[in-house]
Design a protein around this motif. Structure first.
Motif, PDB file in Angstrom:
ATOM      1  N   THR A 161       0.178  25.941  31.703  1.00 24.20           N
ATOM      2  CA  THR A 161       0.446  26.308  30.312  1.00 24.20           C
ATOM      3  C   THR A 161       0.653  27.809  30.133  1.00 24.20           C
ATOM      4  N   GLU A 162       0.273  28.590  31.125  1.00 28.82           N
ATOM      5  CA  GLU A 162       0.412  30.055  31.046  1.00 28.82           C
ATOM      6  C   GLU A 162       1.772  30.530  31.551  1.00 28.82           C
ATOM      7  N   CYS A 163       2.190  30.052  32.732  1.00 34.78           N
ATOM      8  CA  CYS A 163       3.412  30.591  33.339  1.00 34.78           C
ATOM      9  C   CYS A 163       4.514  29.556  33.539  1.00 34.78           C
ATOM     10  N   GLY A 164       4.207  28.266  33.352  1.00 36.36           N
ATOM     11  CA  GLY A 164       5.213  27.222  33.498  1.00 36.36           C
ATOM     12  C   GLY A 164       5.436  26.736  34.918  1.00 36.36           C
ATOM     13  N   ALA A 165       4.672  27.242  35.867  1.00 34.71           N
ATOM     14  CA  ALA A 165       4.818  26.828  37.263  1.00 34.71           C
ATOM     15  C   ALA A 165       4.231  25.434  37.474  1.00 34.71           C
ATOM     16  N   ASP A 166       4.711  24.750  38.515  1.00 35.67           N
ATOM     17  CA  ASP A 166       4.143  23.463  38.888  1.00 35.67           C
ATOM     18  C   ASP A 166       2.774  23.681  39.517  1.00 35.67           C
ATOM     19  N   VAL A 167       1.810  22.831  39.136  1.00 32.01           N
ATOM     20  CA  VAL A 167       0.446  22.911  39.651  1.00 32.01           C
ATOM     21  C   VAL A 167       0.167  21.628  40.425  1.00 32.01           C
ATOM     22  N   SER A 168      -0.244  21.769  41.680  1.00 30.78           N
ATOM     23  CA  SER A 168      -0.568  20.595  42.495  1.00 30.78           C
ATOM     24  C   SER A 168      -1.926  20.053  42.090  1.00 30.78           C
ATOM     25  N   LEU A 169      -2.024  18.721  42.047  1.00 29.43           N
ATOM     26  CA  LEU A 169      -3.257  18.066  41.634  1.00 29.43           C
ATOM     27  C   LEU A 169      -3.719  17.087  42.706  1.00 29.43           C
ATOM     28  N   TYR A 170      -5.027  16.830  42.736  1.00 27.16           N
ATOM     29  CA  TYR A 170      -5.582  15.826  43.627  1.00 27.16           C
ATOM     30  C   TYR A 170      -5.344  14.439  43.038  1.00 27.16           C
ATOM     31  N   ASP A 171      -5.379  13.407  43.870  1.00 30.26           N
ATOM     32  CA  ASP A 171      -5.181  12.036  43.392  1.00 30.26           C
ATOM     33  C   ASP A 171      -6.314  11.562  42.500  1.00 30.26           C
ATOM     34  N   ASP A 172      -7.535  12.069  42.747  1.00 27.86           N
ATOM     35  CA  ASP A 172      -8.710  11.594  42.005  1.00 27.86           C
ATOM     36  C   ASP A 172      -9.180  12.587  40.941  1.00 27.86           C
ATOM     37  N   ILE A 173      -8.226  13.262  40.315  1.00 29.41           N
ATOM     38  CA  ILE A 173      -8.555  14.266  39.298  1.00 29.41           C
ATOM     39  C   ILE A 173      -9.227  13.596  38.092  1.00 29.41           C
ATOM     40  N   GLU A 174     -10.154  14.319  37.465  1.00 30.88           N
ATOM     41  CA  GLU A 174     -10.890  13.783  36.322  1.00 30.88           C
ATOM     42  C   GLU A 174     -10.804  14.721  35.125  1.00 30.88           C
ATOM     43  N   VAL A 175     -10.959  14.147  33.929  1.00 33.12           N
ATOM     44  CA  VAL A 175     -10.974  14.936  32.699  1.00 33.12           C
ATOM     45  C   VAL A 175     -12.126  15.938  32.767  1.00 33.12           C
ATOM     46  N   GLY A 176     -11.862  17.172  32.365  1.00 29.47           N
ATOM     47  CA  GLY A 176     -12.880  18.218  32.364  1.00 29.47           C
ATOM     48  C   GLY A 176     -12.858  19.101  33.600  1.00 29.47           C
ATOM     49  N   GLU A 177     -12.120  18.711  34.629  1.00 31.25           N
ATOM     50  CA  GLU A 177     -12.036  19.541  35.835  1.00 31.25           C
ATOM     51  C   GLU A 177     -11.256  20.810  35.533  1.00 31.25           C
TER      52      GLU A 177
END
Length: 54
Positions: free
Chosen positions: A5-21
């Motif tokens: 949301t700051e720079c518009g770059a793609d951010v890699s995420l883990y498969d088991d990401i959870e709300v609040g991380e």
């Protein structure tokens, strides 16, 4: 993948990401909080405030 949301770059995420991380953007270093997981929604993480022992 999600978008910073700051720079518009793609951010890699883990498969088991959870709300609040908290995720760091590798491009600009912003700390982003996961708001939703389906679809993944990120917002700038709130700044931690000092409580000065209160």
């Amino acid at each position: 993948m999600a978008t910073c949301t700051e720079c518009g770059a793609d951010v890699s995420l883990y498969d088991d990401i959870e709300v609040g991380e908290i995720i760091d953007c590798d491009t600009c270093g912003a700390e982003l909080e996961v708001i939703e997981v389906d679809p993944v929604t990120l917002e700038t993480a709130p700044e931690l405030e000092e409580d000065w022992g209160e």
